[in-house]
Design a protein around this motif. Sequence first.
Motif, mmCIF file in Angstrom:
data_model
loop_
_atom_site.group_PDB
_atom_site.id
_atom_site.type_symbol
_atom_site.label_atom_id
_atom_site.label_comp_id
_atom_site.label_asym_id
_atom_site.label_seq_id
_atom_site.Cartn_x
_atom_site.Cartn_y
_atom_site.Cartn_z
ATOM 1 N N TRP A 113 0.836 -1.207 0.000
ATOM 2 C CA TRP A 113 0.000 0.000 0.000
ATOM 3 C C TRP A 113 0.870 1.256 0.000
ATOM 4 C CZ3 TRP A 113 -3.771 -2.592 -1.446
ATOM 5 C CH2 TRP A 113 -4.316 -3.670 -0.763
ATOM 6 N N ASP A 114 1.944 1.265 0.773
ATOM 7 C CA ASP A 114 2.818 2.437 0.819
ATOM 8 C C ASP A 114 3.397 2.751 -0.554
ATOM 9 O OD1 ASP A 114 2.540 3.121 3.483
ATOM 10 O OD2 ASP A 114 4.226 1.896 4.153
ATOM 11 N N MET A 115 3.817 1.706 -1.274
ATOM 12 C CA MET A 115 4.424 1.946 -2.578
ATOM 13 C C MET A 115 3.395 2.379 -3.619
ATOM 14 S SD MET A 115 7.500 1.669 -1.826
ATOM 15 C CE MET A 115 8.409 1.681 -3.366
ATOM 16 N N VAL A 116 2.156 1.936 -3.472
ATOM 17 C CA VAL A 116 1.097 2.454 -4.350
ATOM 18 C C VAL A 116 0.913 3.947 -4.095
ATOM 19 C CG1 VAL A 116 -1.344 2.346 -4.979
ATOM 20 C CG2 VAL A 116 -0.096 0.235 -4.502
ATOM 21 N N ARG A 117 0.866 4.334 -2.803
ATOM 22 C CA ARG A 117 0.715 5.755 -2.464
ATOM 23 C C ARG A 117 1.851 6.576 -3.054
ATOM 24 N NH1 ARG A 117 0.218 3.525 2.881
ATOM 25 N NH2 ARG A 117 -1.968 3.040 3.286
ATOM 26 N N ILE A 118 3.069 6.082 -2.904
ATOM 27 C CA ILE A 118 4.230 6.809 -3.418
ATOM 28 C C ILE A 118 4.131 6.972 -4.928
ATOM 29 C CG2 ILE A 118 6.717 6.606 -3.821
ATOM 30 C CD1 ILE A 118 6.894 5.365 -0.983
ATOM 31 N N ALA A 119 3.768 5.910 -5.621
ATOM 32 C CA ALA A 119 3.661 5.977 -7.079
ATOM 33 C C ALA A 119 2.631 7.013 -7.507
ATOM 34 C CB ALA A 119 3.302 4.611 -7.642
#
Length: 363
Positions: free
Chosen positions: A244-250
């Motif tokens: 989820w964190d990496m989706v947010r960052i993207a």
Amino acid sequence: MLLATDALWRDGALLRNMGLEITAGRVSDIRPLGTDTPDLHAALVAPLFTDLQVNGGGGVMVNGQPNADGLRAIAAAHRRCGTGTILPTVITDSHDVIEAAAEAALETRGEPGLAGLHIEGPHIAPERRGTHDASKIRPLDEKTVILVERLRGAGLPVMITLAPELADPALLDRLVASKAVVSAGHTKATAEETRAALKRGLSCFTHLYNAMPPMTSREPGVLGAALNSHAHAGIIVDGIHVSWDMVRIALRARPAPGLTFAVSDAMATVGGPDHFTLYGQTITVRDNALINAEGSLAGAHIDLVRTLANLVRHVGLPLSEALAMVSDTPRKVIGLPAPALHIGCALTDLNILTEEFDTLDIA
């Protein structure tokens, strides 16, 4: 019957507290709810979603049954799960299998739910193959280009995923000239190689993060170049392929809204049994992940309604942004008009959902 809605997705906007009059299974009026007493209440009503990366569904894989009946079965399975339009996806295989899938796409042209064809591989980087069969990977060749040109000549939307750093420039130019969506995926391209491909007409990226080298402080690679570009990009939002964190960052990293869309990367288990066969291996659902004999991820076991729920609940997107990622944006990528919710629309063409993103039974 009057159906009250907390949220209604229409013409790219989220409308609140609207009412739908339902007559004989169709929408007969759309209006503010006002003081009327509804017969039923839905948290969300939206047109069925659009998925540009669907390897299978309903127990069928495109590679395993690359014919018209196979595509129809997959589309029907996803429709039952809330996705009304798919781009059937044939992954790395022999040219005969890919050509058969293309023939099936031509045979089903214009049928509801089947938009065209996504060819994912075989022209990819062996080092980033994922579950793709290494023995069938090969350089971009004229056979594939001619096949794409034929599909485009018939007016079918086509996405082709390849490793741009390995593609012959002249053949890549022909794919771009055909107006196919040329997408970078299963690639080890550097940032410089990616930017060069973008200048040549590369316009999309396939499942961000997955089958791509990770970014580092000195080498942004294909992922860094993708995030900084104005090209479209798909991403799998199952909490397994990408955290989820990496989706947010993207999503925060993109230079403009409306560039990133969600894909399911669904396999035969969506709307089907808990296992299937790919390249002679049995792929099984384990804790909502699809695992092959090597213990690697092999596609995804999720549909776009669950993806929407994940975008809202776990990624924290506003509902309007999440809805665009499963409806309007993917349709824009392949040149389809925005989904329509209009008077006369059949209820079977709509997602009518509860607060838990479950389908509301209004029969």
